[in-house]
Design a protein around this motif. Structure first.
Motif, mmCIF file in Angstrom:
data_model
loop_
_atom_site.group_PDB
_atom_site.id
_atom_site.type_symbol
_atom_site.label_atom_id
_atom_site.label_comp_id
_atom_site.label_asym_id
_atom_site.label_seq_id
_atom_site.Cartn_x
_atom_site.Cartn_y
_atom_site.Cartn_z
ATOM 1 N N LYS A 38 0.833 -1.200 0.000
ATOM 2 C CA LYS A 38 0.000 0.000 0.000
ATOM 3 C C LYS A 38 0.867 1.250 0.000
ATOM 4 O O LYS A 38 1.949 1.285 0.591
ATOM 5 C CB LYS A 38 -0.917 -0.001 1.223
ATOM 6 C CG LYS A 38 -1.940 -1.115 1.187
ATOM 7 C CD LYS A 38 -2.866 -1.053 2.367
ATOM 8 C CE LYS A 38 -3.912 -2.166 2.291
ATOM 9 N NZ LYS A 38 -4.849 -2.075 3.416
ATOM 10 N N CYS A 39 0.363 2.272 -0.649
ATOM 11 C CA CYS A 39 1.071 3.545 -0.735
ATOM 12 C C CYS A 39 1.149 4.199 0.640
ATOM 13 O O CYS A 39 0.129 4.292 1.339
ATOM 14 C CB CYS A 39 0.340 4.467 -1.714
ATOM 15 S SG CYS A 39 1.027 6.141 -1.784
ATOM 16 N N ILE A 41 1.378 7.207 1.264
ATOM 17 C CA ILE A 41 0.702 8.515 1.227
ATOM 18 C C ILE A 41 -0.816 8.339 1.252
ATOM 19 O O ILE A 41 -1.511 8.959 2.047
ATOM 20 C CB ILE A 41 1.123 9.313 -0.028
ATOM 21 C CG1 ILE A 41 2.646 9.500 -0.041
ATOM 22 C CG2 ILE A 41 0.408 10.663 -0.084
ATOM 23 C CD1 ILE A 41 3.207 9.983 -1.358
ATOM 24 N N THR A 42 -1.330 7.449 0.386
ATOM 25 C CA THR A 42 -2.786 7.285 0.259
ATOM 26 C C THR A 42 -3.342 6.173 1.139
ATOM 27 O O THR A 42 -4.529 6.174 1.447
ATOM 28 C CB THR A 42 -3.171 6.963 -1.192
ATOM 29 O OG1 THR A 42 -2.619 5.687 -1.555
ATOM 30 C CG2 THR A 42 -2.683 8.044 -2.153
ATOM 31 N N GLY A 43 -2.513 5.199 1.497
ATOM 32 C CA GLY A 43 -2.975 4.059 2.277
ATOM 33 C C GLY A 43 -3.724 3.030 1.444
ATOM 34 O O GLY A 43 -4.271 2.071 1.969
ATOM 35 N N MET A 44 -3.746 3.208 0.131
ATOM 36 C CA MET A 44 -4.445 2.305 -0.786
ATOM 37 C C MET A 44 -3.431 1.405 -1.486
ATOM 38 O O MET A 44 -2.244 1.722 -1.561
ATOM 39 C CB MET A 44 -5.209 3.119 -1.846
ATOM 40 C CG MET A 44 -6.193 4.123 -1.266
ATOM 41 S SD MET A 44 -7.528 3.374 -0.354
ATOM 42 C CE MET A 44 -8.432 2.624 -1.669
ATOM 43 N N TYR A 59 6.033 4.779 -3.848
ATOM 44 C CA TYR A 59 4.799 5.527 -3.652
ATOM 45 C C TYR A 59 3.896 5.255 -4.863
ATOM 46 O O TYR A 59 4.377 4.856 -5.918
ATOM 47 C CB TYR A 59 5.028 7.044 -3.593
ATOM 48 C CG TYR A 59 6.357 7.475 -3.050
ATOM 49 C CD1 TYR A 59 6.570 7.568 -1.673
ATOM 50 C CD2 TYR A 59 7.410 7.815 -3.898
ATOM 51 C CE1 TYR A 59 7.795 7.976 -1.167
ATOM 52 C CE2 TYR A 59 8.631 8.217 -3.405
ATOM 53 C CZ TYR A 59 8.826 8.297 -2.040
ATOM 54 O OH TYR A 59 10.038 8.689 -1.546
ATOM 55 N N ASP A 60 2.615 5.532 -4.724
ATOM 56 C CA ASP A 60 1.745 5.503 -5.883
ATOM 57 C C ASP A 60 1.853 6.865 -6.558
ATOM 58 O O ASP A 60 1.969 7.892 -5.875
ATOM 59 C CB ASP A 60 0.296 5.224 -5.473
ATOM 60 C CG ASP A 60 -0.556 4.878 -6.674
ATOM 61 O OD1 ASP A 60 -0.480 3.718 -7.126
ATOM 62 O OD2 ASP A 60 -1.276 5.764 -7.176
ATOM 63 N N LYS A 62 -0.306 8.730 -7.988
ATOM 64 C CA LYS A 62 -1.366 9.660 -7.561
ATOM 65 C C LYS A 62 -1.060 10.229 -6.180
ATOM 66 O O LYS A 62 -1.276 11.412 -5.931
ATOM 67 C CB LYS A 62 -2.722 8.959 -7.539
ATOM 68 C CG LYS A 62 -3.289 8.698 -8.904
ATOM 69 C CD LYS A 62 -4.637 8.018 -8.799
ATOM 70 C CE LYS A 62 -5.181 7.661 -10.168
ATOM 71 N NZ LYS A 62 -6.458 6.931 -10.079
ATOM 72 N N GLY A 63 -0.561 9.400 -5.289
ATOM 73 C CA GLY A 63 -0.199 9.862 -3.960
ATOM 74 C C GLY A 63 0.937 10.868 -4.001
ATOM 75 O O GLY A 63 0.932 11.862 -3.268
ATOM 76 N N GLN A 66 -0.358 14.063 -5.199
ATOM 77 C CA GLN A 66 -1.114 14.665 -4.098
ATOM 78 C C GLN A 66 -0.146 15.351 -3.123
ATOM 79 O O GLN A 66 -0.402 16.463 -2.658
ATOM 80 C CB GLN A 66 -1.916 13.587 -3.394
ATOM 81 C CG GLN A 66 -2.716 14.039 -2.218
ATOM 82 C CD GLN A 66 -3.419 12.860 -1.529
ATOM 83 O OE1 GLN A 66 -3.441 11.749 -2.029
ATOM 84 N NE2 GLN A 66 -3.972 13.124 -0.362
#
Length: 133
Positions: A38-39, A41-44, A59-60, A62-63, A66
């Motif tokens: 999971k990222c 930053i986003t937790g996803m 990292y992702d 998108k994160g 962000q």
């Protein structure tokens, strides 16, 4: 050693003329910690993982975007000394993509097995039929 071999995977080609391949887990080289998939930053779960070439953290995308939108340029991993995070430092993390895909494949297979087991248990108990007269 290829990336798929390193992760304990092999691809089975389908007989049909489609572009999809089946992924078979040959062996589980080290259990994937769900948290590591999971990222930070986003937790996803990672969708488009990128690895930082300077500090090695993933990292992702998108994160990361962000994070940059808040004008923060420090690696978000606690204790990391990389204070100058930039898009130029990251590259696509194919290994993480495969790890996430492998985890999701295992989870789907386990869910299908549980659903099948529940269906079989229901059938053995008389099927749960109600007879209306």
């Amino acid at each position: 050693m290829s990336l798929r071999e390193k992760l304990g995977e092999k691809v089975k080609k389908r007989a049909r003329n489609d572009d999809d391949d089946d992924l078979e887990i040959v062996n589980n080289v080290g259990s994937d910690d769900v948290h590591a998939l999971k990222c930070p930053i986003t937790g996803m779960f990672f969708e488009d993982p990128v690895r930082n070439k300077v500090c090695g953290h993933t990292y992702d995308r998108k994160g990361l975007n962000q994070l940059f939108s808040t004008r923060k340029t420090k690696c978000p991993i606690p204790g990391c000394s990389n204070n100058t995070l930039s898009l130029g430092q990251v590259e696509v993390d194919d290994e993480m993509k495969l790890k996430v895909r492998r985890h999701k494949t295992r989870e789907e297979a386990a869910k299908k097995k549980r659903d099948l087991d529940e269906t079989m248990d229901d059938d053995e108990e008389g099927g749960g039929y109600t007879v209306l007269e």
